[in-house]
Design a protein around this motif. Structure first.
Motif, PDB file in Angstrom:
ATOM      1  N   ALA A   1       0.800  -1.247   0.028  1.00  0.00           N
ATOM      2  CA  ALA A   1      -0.090   0.245   0.014  1.00  0.00           C
ATOM      3  C   ALA A   1       0.901   1.332   0.177  1.00  0.00           C
ATOM      4  N   TYR A   2       1.874   1.260   0.895  1.00  0.00           N
ATOM      5  CA  TYR A   2       2.722   2.393   0.783  1.00  0.00           C
ATOM      6  C   TYR A   2       3.746   2.597  -0.317  1.00  0.00           C
ATOM      7  N   GLU A   3       4.247   1.349  -0.721  1.00  0.00           N
ATOM      8  CA  GLU A   3       5.237   1.485  -2.040  1.00  0.00           C
ATOM      9  C   GLU A   3       4.892   1.248  -3.301  1.00  0.00           C
ATOM     10  N   VAL A   4       3.527   0.967  -3.134  1.00  0.00           N
ATOM     11  CA  VAL A   4       3.221   0.836  -4.914  1.00  0.00           C
ATOM     12  C   VAL A   4       1.844   1.545  -5.115  1.00  0.00           C
ATOM     13  N   LYS A   5       0.793   1.477  -4.164  1.00  0.00           N
ATOM     14  CA  LYS A   5      -0.434   1.959  -4.204  1.00  0.00           C
ATOM     15  C   LYS A   5      -0.270   3.783  -4.052  1.00  0.00           C
ATOM     16  N   GLY A   6       0.611   3.867  -2.815  1.00  0.00           N
ATOM     17  CA  GLY A   6       1.051   5.121  -2.782  1.00  0.00           C
ATOM     18  C   GLY A   6       0.096   5.827  -1.474  1.00  0.00           C
ATOM     19  N   ILE A   7      -0.410   5.050  -0.545  1.00  0.00           N
ATOM     20  CA  ILE A   7      -1.223   5.409   0.598  1.00  0.00           C
ATOM     21  C   ILE A   7       0.037   6.029   1.414  1.00  0.00           C
ATOM     22  N   PRO A   8      -0.257   7.187   1.975  1.00  0.00           N
ATOM     23  CA  PRO A   8       0.865   7.783   2.957  1.00  0.00           C
ATOM     24  C   PRO A   8       0.952   6.880   4.008  1.00  0.00           C
ATOM     25  N   GLU A   9       2.085   6.850   4.511  1.00  0.00           N
ATOM     26  CA  GLU A   9       2.769   6.006   5.484  1.00  0.00           C
ATOM     27  C   GLU A   9       1.785   6.081   6.779  1.00  0.00           C
ATOM     28  N   ASN A  10       1.670   4.967   7.384  1.00  0.00           N
ATOM     29  CA  ASN A  10       0.997   4.656   8.581  1.00  0.00           C
ATOM     30  C   ASN A  10      -0.632   4.752   8.516  1.00  0.00           C
ATOM     31  N   GLN A  11      -0.908   5.215   7.110  1.00  0.00           N
ATOM     32  CA  GLN A  11      -2.380   5.427   7.077  1.00  0.00           C
ATOM     33  C   GLN A  11      -3.282   4.294   6.502  1.00  0.00           C
ATOM     34  N   ALA A  12      -2.633   3.399   6.107  1.00  0.00           N
ATOM     35  CA  ALA A  12      -3.039   2.186   5.268  1.00  0.00           C
ATOM     36  C   ALA A  12      -4.558   1.265   6.368  1.00  0.00           C
ATOM     37  N   LEU A  13      -5.509   1.366   5.814  1.00  0.00           N
ATOM     38  CA  LEU A  13      -6.755   0.692   6.162  1.00  0.00           C
ATOM     39  C   LEU A  13      -6.855  -0.502   5.737  1.00  0.00           C
ATOM     40  N   ILE A  14      -7.037  -1.891   6.698  1.00  0.00           N
ATOM     41  CA  ILE A  14      -7.404  -3.024   6.044  1.00  0.00           C
ATOM     42  C   ILE A  14      -8.886  -3.349   6.553  1.00  0.00           C
ATOM     43  N   ILE A  15      -9.630  -4.067   5.401  1.00  0.00           N
ATOM     44  CA  ILE A  15     -11.041  -4.143   5.777  1.00  0.00           C
ATOM     45  C   ILE A  15     -11.010  -5.739   6.269  1.00  0.00           C
ATOM     46  N   VAL A  16     -11.949  -5.926   7.183  1.00  0.00           N
ATOM     47  CA  VAL A  16     -11.996  -7.310   7.704  1.00  0.00           C
ATOM     48  C   VAL A  16     -13.708  -7.523   7.943  1.00  0.00           C
TER      49      VAL A  16
ATOM     50  N   ASN B   1     -13.260   5.485   1.450  1.00  0.00           N
ATOM     51  CA  ASN B   1     -11.822   5.294   1.916  1.00  0.00           C
ATOM     52  C   ASN B   1     -10.754   5.175   1.044  1.00  0.00           C
ATOM     53  N   SER B   2     -10.209   6.273   0.764  1.00  0.00           N
ATOM     54  CA  SER B   2      -9.114   5.984  -0.230  1.00  0.00           C
ATOM     55  C   SER B   2      -8.046   5.386   0.180  1.00  0.00           C
ATOM     56  N   ASN B   3      -7.721   5.234   1.641  1.00  0.00           N
ATOM     57  CA  ASN B   3      -6.488   4.597   1.992  1.00  0.00           C
ATOM     58  C   ASN B   3      -6.621   3.058   2.356  1.00  0.00           C
ATOM     59  N   VAL B   4      -7.825   2.398   1.772  1.00  0.00           N
ATOM     60  CA  VAL B   4      -7.928   1.061   2.106  1.00  0.00           C
ATOM     61  C   VAL B   4      -6.652   0.236   1.179  1.00  0.00           C
ATOM     62  N   ALA B   5      -6.131  -0.590   1.789  1.00  0.00           N
ATOM     63  CA  ALA B   5      -5.055  -1.390   1.062  1.00  0.00           C
ATOM     64  C   ALA B   5      -5.288  -2.649   0.859  1.00  0.00           C
ATOM     65  N   GLY B   6      -6.320  -3.294   1.662  1.00  0.00           N
ATOM     66  CA  GLY B   6      -6.878  -4.778   1.204  1.00  0.00           C
ATOM     67  C   GLY B   6      -8.017  -5.068   2.096  1.00  0.00           C
ATOM     68  N   PHE B   7      -8.579  -6.109   1.737  1.00  0.00           N
ATOM     69  CA  PHE B   7      -9.817  -7.023   2.573  1.00  0.00           C
ATOM     70  C   PHE B   7      -9.385  -8.309   2.604  1.00  0.00           C
ATOM     71  N   LEU B   8      -9.336  -8.744   4.126  1.00  0.00           N
ATOM     72  CA  LEU B   8      -8.876 -10.054   4.526  1.00  0.00           C
ATOM     73  C   LEU B   8     -10.466 -10.662   4.868  1.00  0.00           C
ATOM     74  N   VAL B   9     -10.500 -11.859   4.121  1.00  0.00           N
ATOM     75  CA  VAL B   9     -11.852 -12.609   4.312  1.00  0.00           C
ATOM     76  C   VAL B   9     -11.643 -14.025   4.160  1.00  0.00           C
ATOM     77  N   GLU B  10     -12.396 -14.845   4.906  1.00  0.00           N
ATOM     78  CA  GLU B  10     -12.561 -16.363   4.916  1.00  0.00           C
ATOM     79  C   GLU B  10     -13.617 -16.607   4.010  1.00  0.00           C
ATOM     80  N   PRO B  11     -13.354 -17.498   2.800  1.00  0.00           N
ATOM     81  CA  PRO B  11     -14.509 -17.739   1.950  1.00  0.00           C
ATOM     82  C   PRO B  11     -15.741 -18.421   2.758  1.00  0.00           C
TER      83      PRO B  11
END
Length: 426
Positions: A126-141, A191-201
């Motif tokens: 998220a920080y190095e590729v997507k360009g989200i400001p450092e320490n602001q990445a959000l992960i949805i669960v 939320n523009s700072n979302v990095a990923g969604f972690l989920v169980e199928p």
């Protein structure tokens, strides 16, 4: 050893209660032997195993090919650490990435370690590729999730028993209802700072909560639209358990993951554990393509035991067994049979209200409250009748036998389960 052999089940239980931390509440049965779908206690009583070590023993207990691979490698070289190369890891990585269709794998040991690994990779990407400001990445669960019990993971769990008095908790997570694509879309839009969604199928620990058939594909499409990483936790659902190699494969009939299948919601990161080793050794892994995995550089993540030679040899053998013995197809066929038999009973039952699941990952909902002991008492009676299962969430019983079970054995087990449930009819 001779003294241990003479100890009764109760004496061994007493030892655990006295000298072990009380972080589990096991069914009172002391197992000393396993073979295929069966286990035996120290007194020699034989049981059907309908938990499979929480789906770690998909290939059956003590599968000779897997045990043989472990024994052979353990006699040659067990551990080098990643300070050096070893002759098993590279071939294993080639095998695993080909098997699941990804560019790279990061090997770890336990499921929780693999989840933590995926979270770290997601944030770094998220920080190095997507360009989200450092320490602001959000992960949805998802609400009701179970991804392990590390401090970070319990920070986004709604299991109060796992969370209480373990804080302070880790920030950076947004929890949404499971199987609710509108909720996911709403968070992604705002939320523009979302990095990923972690989920169980399928949410196994939540009671085998099975989402809509198109949920995973819709998740994948939304993540693609918003440049968010779709992280599939297949630690419990993967390796043929649900009737496909992976639960995100949907209803496809392929043995290996195949991007050409319209039902395959290919994750950006695939998290594996448990049955990747057939239950004989701790093995877990995170798979992703180069555009994601290449953010990890030397010294930034690792494990002394991750990728050790024994783990590599064991995992190759375990996955070979899945292919050679058509375990996905068997799980699909027997799972359908199990649900049909249980549904026939439930249609006129007063003790059971619902059967749900996929493949040989199923659950029966008991007609009582979550704080009751009815499901526990049923599992105790099942034990007496020669079958081992365990409740989850109070009034739900999970049924997940080894995938090497045959039709005759399954029919015998459904008879035991139904006869036992009838003893509790109100």
């Amino acid at each position: 050893m001779a003294v241990l052999d003479k100890r009764t089940s109760q004496e061994i239980i007493n030892l655990e209660n006295k000298y072990g931390a009380h972080n589990y509440h096991p069914l009172p049965v002391v197992l000393s032997k396993g073979d295929g779908v069966y286990v035996w206690d120290v007194e020699g009583k034989k049981y059907y195993d309908f938990l499979s070590a929480y789906s770690a023993v998909n290939q059956g207990h003590c599968h000779p090919k897997i045990v043989g691979a472990m024994t052979k490698q353990a006699e040659t070289l067990t551990l080098t650490s990643r300070a050096f190369f070893n002759d098993q890891l590279g071939p294993y990585e080639e095998y695993l990435t080909s098997y699941f269709g990804f560019d790279k794998v990061l090997p770890m040991n336990t499921g929780a370690e693999a989840v933590e690994t995926a979270l770290k990779i997601c944030r770094k990407w998220a920080y190095e590729v997507k360009g989200i400001p450092e320490n602001q990445a959000l992960i949805i669960v998802a609400d009701g999730n179970f991804h392990g019990r590390t401090t970070t993971i319990i920070s986004f769990s709604n299991d109060t028993n796992a969370r209480k008095n373990f804080g302070p908790y880790t920030d950076g997570f947004i929890s949404i209802p499971y199987d609710n694509i509108e909720a996911l879309e709403e968070v992604l839009k705002n939320n523009s700072n979302v990095a990923g969604f972690l989920v169980e199928p399928i949410q196994g620990e939540a009671g085998v909560y099975t989402p809509a058939n198109d949920y995973m594909m819709k998740v994948k499409n939304l993540c693609n639209q918003h440049n968010v990483l779709f992280m599939a936790d297949e630690i419990q659902t993967g390796i043929a358990r649900t009737g496909s190699l992976l639960a995100v494969c949907g209803d496809c009939n392929c043995q290996n993951a195949c991007e050409r299948q319209e039902t395959y919601a290919r994750p950006d990161m695939l998290i594996l554990g448990k049955a990747i080793s057939g239950g004989v050794y701790p093995v877990s892994a995170v798979l992703a393509d180069d555009a994601i995995m290449n953010v990890i550089k030397p010294g930034q993540h690792g494990s002394t035991f991750g990728g050790n030679p024994v783990a590599a040899a064991v995992a190759i053998a375990a996955l070979d067994v899945v292919n050679d013995e058509n375990l996905a197809q068997n799980a699909r066929k027997l799972g359908k049979m199990f649900r049909e038999k249980m549904q026939d009973f439930i249609s006129t039952s007063t003790i059971a209200t619902l059967v749900r699941g996929k493949g040989l990952l199923n659950a029966v909902v008991i007609n009582d409250t979550e704080d009751s002991d009815t499901a526990w008492n049923i599992c105790m009676r099942l034990r007496d009748n020669g079958l081992l299962a365990k409740p989850t969430h109070g009034n739900i019983i999970r049924f997940a036998p080894p995938l090497v079970m045959n039709e005759e054995q399954l029919l015998d087990c459904t008879r035991i389960i139904i006869d036992t449930l009838k003893e509790f009819e109100k």
